[in-house]
Design a protein around this motif. Structure first.
Motif: not given
Lengths: 748, 124
Positions: A484-485, A487-489, A492
């Motif tokens: 998730r992180r 893809s979040e990055e 972002d």
């Protein structure tokens, strides 16, 4: 003999109960020497009467039969016999005693258990062991004849009538002197002679037997009494115990069954029958046998229990199953014992374990569910007991950390996995929660650095509970959010790009709007100027028209200028909506808004909010925009810091002049002295992607609130931006009003 | 109305344009009439007389392009020169594609205006 002595009573032996003469102390020395009261040798010299053997034999036979018939009065019988045979005035026994009532060879006194004749009233009296006629006899270990012994032993003075002569004979039991027998003449009517000496010696031997018989009888009495008492106690205990056992059996709290080793059931309580669905009638048929109740696979356990019973008389509690009447099975716990060590009958208690087994199965199932769902969802969990610092991990958490399941969780172990940059974050969080008695739920994000140098992103949510002792414990769920992180990055990054575009767009829109507002009058100016030129160039020149269009040109020029002024006012002189603002609260809200952004930038935020901060008056949203702007600037300033923790301190405090200060301190790149003056200029920026209007707008807002915004370089790395505002009371002061009036005047 | 001169109608919600542009057009030898909105123009009897329309793009009510479509529907083939204070380079080709003679960004010069007018009147 004296008159006063005549009224005397026998001396109580027991010194403690004596109210007249303190025996032991008053008799340390005698009035006359012992020799002066002894005349034993005279016995041989006196004419002796002939022995009366017939009388003597009769007396002895009488004594022996008395000993058999009425042993309790044997001493009295003996005293009477002495008196009868010696024809004396008084006769009796002295026995060593401790308590004055019963014979005891180790006694320090003599007492008189029986007296016949004139001294009979003195029964119960006695003399000291070490200072008296009886003592003298025992000391010399022979028969002694005394004359007026009260001359040496004055305590005998009150014992009346006085003894003219007293013949004393010791007697022994098992070689130990235990007492004396004696005969007394109160007058010189008759003198004791050798025959008396011989008879007394003979009676002394009998006294010894009598004494032994009596002591034996006393012992027997004591033994009988003791045995009766013990029996009574046993009876009482047994009846109490029986009642208790019956109560236990009848309470039916546990199943109780009495059985034989062969397999018969002799008795069972309701609980046992109910457990196995049998009735008392079934039991009465004798067909219910415990051997048949046991399923085959449990038989060997029964056999082990029987072996144990035979060896030790009991069998330790064991778990097995019984068949119910309907053929279903019931899990039970049972333990028991034989009634007698080598007997064949015994008793057992039986507990129904159905509920417990069901609960165990449910627990196992829910544990399996939990483990499986943790595995599937990639969520691990741990508990942290704050007081003892005791940490327990779930299996999934071990798997996530790629550690062997069950390894004790220590801070060192955690350090081997947590990313070095995040260790301080974890420790700080630990300290904060250990310091507070808090119990607030919280969440945080951190990274793991695996041995293969890959990075895992973790998200933890902790919930505070109190255990049964009231101790604080956090239960936390930890999720691997790496995917998730990542893809979040990416998201972002896209969002940042979008934000940049949006900012450029909004700047474009702003420019367009400014251009539109200015272009309208400019259009008029140029058109009018063109018209004016044409009118002047005409033949003849149209002077009035030229004048008119020139005037319009000037008017439109002013109009363009006004547009610019209005735009400036739009940005800088917007009136603040006045409300009371608690800057602590406003700051907390801003922190809450930006926390995840700060955490994402690995910024460690330290909050130092003053207690009881005075309120200020102003536009809450505008002031929050300023705080947010300062926070973001501080965070951005630390973007490229890697050699030190990215610490950011936000502080509120009262400051001089009745003002409140909010400051934001970073350890970032800071700024040069020459940059200082330009910091607050519009469109000045040190950031690659900044527009440079944040600080300029912030300053406008703060100044509009009668406050000031300033920047200072830290002594260490980084810089501090702070603003101070007058407190609400200060705003209301005359100075504040004057400032407001001045402002109002300028706006007019 | 001046005899023998070609009528140019100016439609703009901005007063300074309505004030200044007709004067310049008259100095240049045209007849000129100003309207403050598309609706006002449609309600007038000047449509058929108008040889060229100088039309603001953004106006309250019917916008410039709205009026252009409406006139096309009514088969009123009046050449149109758009004027706008929004310097948006993407607007110009689109408007020309839809039949406009020219699109001038305010402030425009007299030369650009006359060049556009010449091509408009030549077309008609």
């Amino acid at each position: 003999m004296t008159e006063s002595a005549q009224s005397g009573k026998a001396i109580p032996v027991d010194a403690e109960s004596s109210s007249t003469i303190p025996l032991e102390t008053s008799i340390l020395t005698g009035a006359v020497p012992l020799e002066s009261i002894l005349c034993t040798e005279e016995l041989k010299r006196r004419p002796s009467r002939p022995p009366d053997h017939e009388k003597e034999n009769r007396a002895l036979v009488a004594l022996v039969s008395a000993l058999a018939d009425s042993p309790s009065t044997i001493f009295q019988t003996l005293a009477e016999t002495i008196q009868d045979i010696t024809q004396c005035d008084s006769a009796g026994l002295s026995l060593l005693t401790r308590d004055g009532k019963t014979p005891n060879v180790d006694g320090k006194r003599f007492y008189w258990p029986a007296i016949a004749g004139m001294w009979n009233p003195h029964v119960g009296g006695g003399t000291p062991r070490n200072f008296g006629p009886c003592g003298d006899v025992l000391d010399q270990n022979r028969t002694l004849l005394f004359r007026h012994f009260e001359r040496r032993y004055p305590y005998l003075l009150p014992v009346i009538p006085a003894a003219e002569e007293c013949l004393l004979v010791p007697f022994y039991v098992a070689g130990k002197a235990v007492g004396t027998i004696w005969a007394i003449m109160h007058s010189d009517r008759r003198k004791f002679d050798a025959e008396d000496d011989r008879v007394m010696a003979s009676l002394g031997k009998f006294a010894s037997s009598a004494y032994q018989a009596l002591v034996h009888i006393e012992d027997l009495k004591i033994q009988v009494a003791e045995r009766e008492k013990a029996e009574a106690e046993v009876r009482e205990l047994a009846s109490g115990l029986e009642a208790k056992i019956r109560r236990l059996v009848e309470a039916n709290v546990v199943g109780i069954v009495m059985w034989t080793l062969e397999g018969a059931i002799i008795h069972a309580n309701e609980a046992f029958l109910h457990m196995l669905q049998y009735s008392r009638g079934d039991l009465a048929t004798g067909r219910v046998r415990w051997t048949d109740l046991t399923p085959t696979e449990w038989r060997d356990r029964d056999e082990r229990a029987i072996a144990e019973l035979k060896a030790t008389g009991i069998f330790q509690p064991l778990e097995k199953e019984y068949f119910r009447k309907d053929g279903s099975r019931v899990p039970v716990l049972l333990g028991g014992a034989l009634f007698e060590r080598s007997g064949k009958e015994g008793v057992a208690f039986v507990l129904d374990l159905s509920e417990q087994k069901r609960a165990e199965r449910a627990l196992r199932r829910s544990e399996a569910f939990l483990a499986e769902s943790q595995h599937l969802s990639r969520i691990g969990s741990f508990s942290w007991r704050v007081a003892t610092d005791e940490i327990t991990w779930s299996e999934q958490l071990y798997r996530m950390c790629e550690l062997e399941i069950g390894v004790p969780v220590t801070l060192e172990l955690i350090r081997t996995r947590v990313h070095p940059e995040d260790v301080s974050l974890i420790e700080k969080m630990k300290m904060v929660h250990q310091a507070s008695d808090g119990g607030n739920d919280f969440e945080w994000q951190y990274r793991l650095l695996m041995p293969n140098h890959s990075i895992k992103y973790m998200h933890a949510v902790a919930h505070a509970i109190r255990d049964q002792d009231g101790q604080l414990e956090y239960i936390a769920a930890v999720q691997d959010v790496t995917a998730r992180r990542l893809s979040e990055e990416a998201l972002d990054k896209a969002r940042l790009e979008l934000a940049r575009v949006a900012r450029v767009m909004s700047l474009g829109a702003l420019t367009a709007s400014i251009a539109h507002e200015v272009n309208q009058p400019l259009s008029g100016i140029i058109t009018n100027a063109s018209t004016c030129l044409r009118m002047l160039d005409a033949e003849p020149p149209n002077m009035n028209g030229a004048r008119e269009t020139a005037r319009r040109t000037i008017r439109d020029g002013h109009r363009a200028s006004e547009v610019i002024t209005r735009l400036r006012a739009l940005f800088t002189k917007k009136d603040a909506a006045a409300e009371l603002v608690d800057l602590n609260e406003a700051t907390r809200e801003v922190i809450a808004l930006s926390l995840s952004e700060l955490q994402g930038n690995r910024v460690i935020l330290k909050t130092e909010l003053a207690n009881k901060l005075p309120v200020v008056k102003g536009d809450r949203v505008q002031l929050q925009q300023v705080i947010l702007n300062l926070l973001r600037n501080a965070s951005d300033a630390m973007n490229n810091i890697s050699d030190r923790p990215k610490q950011l301190v936000i502080r509120t405090e009262p400051s001089e002049g009745n003002r409140v200060r909010v400051s934001v301190e970073d350890v970032g790149t800071g700024f040069e002295r020459e940059q200082m003056n330009r910091l607050f200029e519009a469109f000045y920026t040190t950031k690659s992607d900044g527009m440079g209007i944040g600080l300029s707008v912030s300053r406008s807002i703060i100044e509009n609130h009668h406050g000031s915004l300033c920047a200072t370089s830290n002594e260490g790395p980084g810089s501090t931006f702070s603003f101070s505002l007058p407190c609400e009371t200060a705003v209301a002061s005359p100075n504040g009003i004057a400032a407001e009036k001045k402002l109002a005047a300028r706006q007019e | 109305m001046m005899e023998g001169r070609q009528l140019i109608s100016v439609i703009d919600d901005d007063e300074s344009v309505r004030e200044s542009l007709p004067d310049l057009l008259k100095e240049c030898g045209f007849d000129a009439q100003a309207f403050s909105s598309a609706e006002e123009f449609l309600a007038s009897d000047q449509i058929s007389e108008t040889k060229c329309l100088i039309l603001d793009v953004a106006m309250p009510g019917l916008s410039g392009p709205d009026l252009q479509r409406k006139l096309t529907q009514q088969r009123q083939m009046i050449p149109i020169i758009f004027i706008t204070a929004h310097r948006d380079e993407t607007v110009r080709p689109r408007l020309i594609e839809q039949g406009a003679v020219e699109c001038l960004f305010k402030p425009f010069s007299e030369t650009d205006l006359l060049t556009a007018l010449n091509s408009a009147l030549r077309v008609s």
